[in-house]
Design a protein around this motif. Structure first.
Motif, PDB file in Angstrom:
ATOM      1  N   GLU A 101       7.119   5.638   5.635  1.00 24.92           N
ATOM      2  CA  GLU A 101       7.171   4.284   5.944  1.00 24.92           C
ATOM      3  C   GLU A 101       5.860   3.663   4.782  1.00 24.92           C
ATOM      4  OE1 GLU A 101       5.770   4.255  10.086  1.00 24.92           O
ATOM      5  OE2 GLU A 101       3.776   3.122   9.456  1.00 24.92           O
ATOM      6  N   ASP A 102       5.074   4.265   4.387  1.00 25.79           N
ATOM      7  CA  ASP A 102       4.070   3.727   3.499  1.00 25.79           C
ATOM      8  C   ASP A 102       4.851   3.868   2.241  1.00 25.79           C
ATOM      9  OD1 ASP A 102       2.035   3.049   5.230  1.00 25.79           O
ATOM     10  OD2 ASP A 102       1.034   4.936   4.762  1.00 25.79           O
ATOM     11  N   ILE A 103       5.522   4.812   1.815  1.00 25.29           N
ATOM     12  CA  ILE A 103       6.341   4.995   0.710  1.00 25.29           C
ATOM     13  C   ILE A 103       7.315   3.556   0.192  1.00 25.29           C
ATOM     14  CG2 ILE A 103       7.940   6.387  -0.855  1.00 25.29           C
ATOM     15  CD1 ILE A 103       6.824   8.677   0.774  1.00 25.29           C
ATOM     16  N   GLU A 104       7.886   3.333   1.602  1.00 30.43           N
ATOM     17  CA  GLU A 104       9.033   2.276   1.574  1.00 30.43           C
ATOM     18  C   GLU A 104       8.188   0.919   1.285  1.00 30.43           C
ATOM     19  OE1 GLU A 104      12.344   2.407   1.477  1.00 30.43           O
ATOM     20  OE2 GLU A 104      11.849   4.392   1.783  1.00 30.43           O
ATOM     21  N   LYS A 105       6.947   0.644   1.902  1.00 27.53           N
ATOM     22  CA  LYS A 105       6.238  -0.547   1.817  1.00 27.53           C
ATOM     23  C   LYS A 105       5.555  -0.661   0.532  1.00 27.53           C
ATOM     24  CE  LYS A 105       3.680  -0.444   5.454  1.00 27.53           C
ATOM     25  NZ  LYS A 105       2.156  -0.145   6.235  1.00 27.53           N
ATOM     26  N   PHE A 106       5.071   0.432  -0.155  1.00 26.24           N
ATOM     27  CA  PHE A 106       4.607   0.478  -1.523  1.00 26.24           C
ATOM     28  C   PHE A 106       5.641   0.696  -2.618  1.00 26.24           C
ATOM     29  CE2 PHE A 106       0.987   1.013   1.469  1.00 26.24           C
ATOM     30  CZ  PHE A 106       0.487  -0.210   1.275  1.00 26.24           C
ATOM     31  N   LYS A 107       6.872   0.714  -2.334  1.00 31.59           N
ATOM     32  CA  LYS A 107       7.777   1.517  -3.387  1.00 31.59           C
ATOM     33  C   LYS A 107       7.720   0.613  -4.749  1.00 31.59           C
ATOM     34  CE  LYS A 107      12.316   3.233  -2.611  1.00 31.59           C
ATOM     35  NZ  LYS A 107      13.401   3.230  -1.761  1.00 31.59           N
ATOM     36  N   GLY A 108       7.504   1.436  -5.832  1.00 33.92           N
ATOM     37  CA  GLY A 108       7.210   0.883  -7.142  1.00 33.92           C
ATOM     38  C   GLY A 108       5.632   0.517  -7.478  1.00 33.92           C
ATOM     39  N   TYR A 109       5.007   0.683  -6.386  1.00 36.65           N
ATOM     40  CA  TYR A 109       3.471   0.576  -6.721  1.00 36.65           C
ATOM     41  C   TYR A 109       2.750   1.846  -6.180  1.00 36.65           C
ATOM     42  CZ  TYR A 109       5.121  -4.348  -6.858  1.00 36.65           C
ATOM     43  OH  TYR A 109       5.787  -5.328  -7.181  1.00 36.65           O
ATOM     44  N   LEU A 110       3.255   2.925  -6.108  1.00 33.46           N
ATOM     45  CA  LEU A 110       2.565   4.169  -5.863  1.00 33.46           C
ATOM     46  C   LEU A 110       1.948   4.615  -6.483  1.00 33.46           C
ATOM     47  CD1 LEU A 110       5.456   6.000  -3.673  1.00 33.46           C
ATOM     48  CD2 LEU A 110       3.668   5.071  -2.613  1.00 33.46           C
ATOM     49  N   ALA A 111       0.679   5.081  -6.427  1.00 26.66           N
ATOM     50  CA  ALA A 111      -0.108   5.527  -7.341  1.00 26.66           C
ATOM     51  C   ALA A 111      -0.840   6.815  -6.764  1.00 26.66           C
ATOM     52  CB  ALA A 111      -1.092   4.668  -7.769  1.00 26.66           C
ATOM     53  N   CYS A 112      -1.435   7.829  -7.607  1.00 29.47           N
ATOM     54  CA  CYS A 112      -2.171   8.706  -7.395  1.00 29.47           C
ATOM     55  C   CYS A 112      -3.614   8.209  -6.551  1.00 29.47           C
ATOM     56  CB  CYS A 112      -2.524   9.874  -8.365  1.00 29.47           C
ATOM     57  SG  CYS A 112      -3.804  11.053  -8.298  1.00 29.47           S
ATOM     58  N   PRO A 113      -3.907   8.860  -5.380  1.00 28.57           N
ATOM     59  CA  PRO A 113      -5.139   8.150  -5.098  1.00 28.57           C
ATOM     60  C   PRO A 113      -6.503   9.028  -5.379  1.00 28.57           C
ATOM     61  CG  PRO A 113      -4.121   9.976  -3.512  1.00 28.57           C
ATOM     62  CD  PRO A 113      -3.143   9.819  -4.465  1.00 28.57           C
ATOM     63  N   TYR A 114      -6.319   9.888  -6.331  1.00 27.42           N
ATOM     64  CA  TYR A 114      -7.239  10.504  -7.046  1.00 27.42           C
ATOM     65  C   TYR A 114      -7.901   9.648  -8.274  1.00 27.42           C
ATOM     66  CZ  TYR A 114      -6.534  14.248  -3.770  1.00 27.42           C
ATOM     67  OH  TYR A 114      -6.346  14.869  -2.521  1.00 27.42           O
ATOM     68  N   CYS A 115      -6.775   9.475  -9.101  1.00 21.63           N
ATOM     69  CA  CYS A 115      -6.841   9.106 -10.408  1.00 21.63           C
ATOM     70  C   CYS A 115      -6.239   7.637 -10.525  1.00 21.63           C
ATOM     71  CB  CYS A 115      -6.760   9.897 -11.509  1.00 21.63           C
ATOM     72  SG  CYS A 115      -4.825  10.341 -11.583  1.00 21.63           S
ATOM     73  N   ASN A 116      -5.381   6.975  -9.800  1.00 18.47           N
ATOM     74  CA  ASN A 116      -4.592   5.846  -9.990  1.00 18.47           C
ATOM     75  C   ASN A 116      -3.501   6.013 -10.718  1.00 18.47           C
ATOM     76  OD1 ASN A 116      -5.555   4.146  -7.955  1.00 18.47           O
ATOM     77  ND2 ASN A 116      -7.049   3.501  -8.999  1.00 18.47           N
ATOM     78  N   ASN A 117      -3.217   7.294 -11.376  1.00 15.42           N
ATOM     79  CA  ASN A 117      -2.097   7.361 -12.182  1.00 15.42           C
ATOM     80  C   ASN A 117      -0.734   7.052 -11.355  1.00 15.42           C
ATOM     81  OD1 ASN A 117      -0.166   8.316 -14.023  1.00 15.42           O
ATOM     82  ND2 ASN A 117      -1.336  10.202 -14.501  1.00 15.42           N
ATOM     83  N   ARG A 118       0.014   6.234 -11.931  1.00 10.97           N
ATOM     84  CA  ARG A 118       1.331   5.769 -11.234  1.00 10.97           C
ATOM     85  C   ARG A 118       2.294   7.029 -11.793  1.00 10.97           C
ATOM     86  NH1 ARG A 118       2.163   0.179 -11.421  1.00 10.97           N
ATOM     87  NH2 ARG A 118       0.284  -0.763 -10.322  1.00 10.97           N
ATOM     88  N   ASN A 119       2.213   7.844 -12.616  1.00  8.19           N
ATOM     89  CA  ASN A 119       3.030   9.035 -12.998  1.00  8.19           C
ATOM     90  C   ASN A 119       2.950  10.163 -11.798  1.00  8.19           C
ATOM     91  OD1 ASN A 119       4.131   7.859 -15.055  1.00  8.19           O
ATOM     92  ND2 ASN A 119       2.432   8.402 -16.432  1.00  8.19           N
ATOM     93  N   ILE A 120       3.681   9.816 -10.528  1.00  9.32           N
ATOM     94  CA  ILE A 120       3.654  10.916  -9.566  1.00  9.32           C
ATOM     95  C   ILE A 120       5.005  11.109  -9.209  1.00  9.32           C
ATOM     96  CG2 ILE A 120       1.532  10.086  -8.501  1.00  9.32           C
ATOM     97  CD1 ILE A 120       3.251   8.640  -6.621  1.00  9.32           C
ATOM     98  N   LYS A 121       5.209  12.356  -8.869  1.00  9.80           N
ATOM     99  CA  LYS A 121       6.738  12.839  -8.462  1.00  9.80           C
ATOM    100  C   LYS A 121       6.498  13.530  -7.289  1.00  9.80           C
ATOM    101  CE  LYS A 121       6.453  17.522 -10.859  1.00  9.80           C
ATOM    102  NZ  LYS A 121       6.866  18.102 -11.965  1.00  9.80           N
ATOM    103  N   SER A 122       8.041  13.173  -6.297  1.00  3.76           N
ATOM    104  CA  SER A 122       8.392  13.763  -5.217  1.00  3.76           C
ATOM    105  C   SER A 122       8.620  15.289  -5.134  1.00  3.76           C
ATOM    106  CB  SER A 122       9.214  13.079  -4.622  1.00  3.76           C
ATOM    107  OG  SER A 122       9.543  13.575  -3.303  1.00  3.76           O
ATOM    108  N   LEU A 123       7.749  15.822  -4.374  1.00  9.32           N
ATOM    109  CA  LEU A 123       7.913  17.253  -4.186  1.00  9.32           C
ATOM    110  C   LEU A 123       9.074  17.810  -3.324  1.00  9.32           C
ATOM    111  CD1 LEU A 123       4.273  18.612  -4.373  1.00  9.32           C
ATOM    112  CD2 LEU A 123       5.703  18.609  -5.989  1.00  9.32           C
TER     113      LEU A 123
END
Ligand code: ZN
Length: 72
Positions: free
Chosen positions: A22-44
């Protein structure tokens, strides 16, 4: 309706983290790594293997290790 989690991996710092769908839906397009704020994350895509355990347990992948989290 259960809580569904998805695992993501940052392509910058290589760390893995778990997000609520539900958070992924909420922040869709704005997801970022919580550690380094990198926007380049991929779903596992591990949520399918987790669904069977959802009734009693939640597994979180923290720092590369799967930890069992009791919901009781
Ligand atoms: Zn990162």
């Amino acid at each position: 309706m259960g809580k569904i989690y998805s695992s993501y991996k940052c392509t910058g710092c290589k760390k893995e983290f778990v997000l609520l769908t539900e958070d992924i839906e909420k922040f869709k397009g704005y997801l970022a790594c919580p550690y380094c704020n990198n926007r380049n994350i991929k779903s596992l895509k591990v949520e399918d293997s987790l669904k069977e355990c959802m009734n009693e347990r939640v597994y979180k992948k923290v720092h590369g290790a799967i930890r069992q989290v009791s919901q009781k």
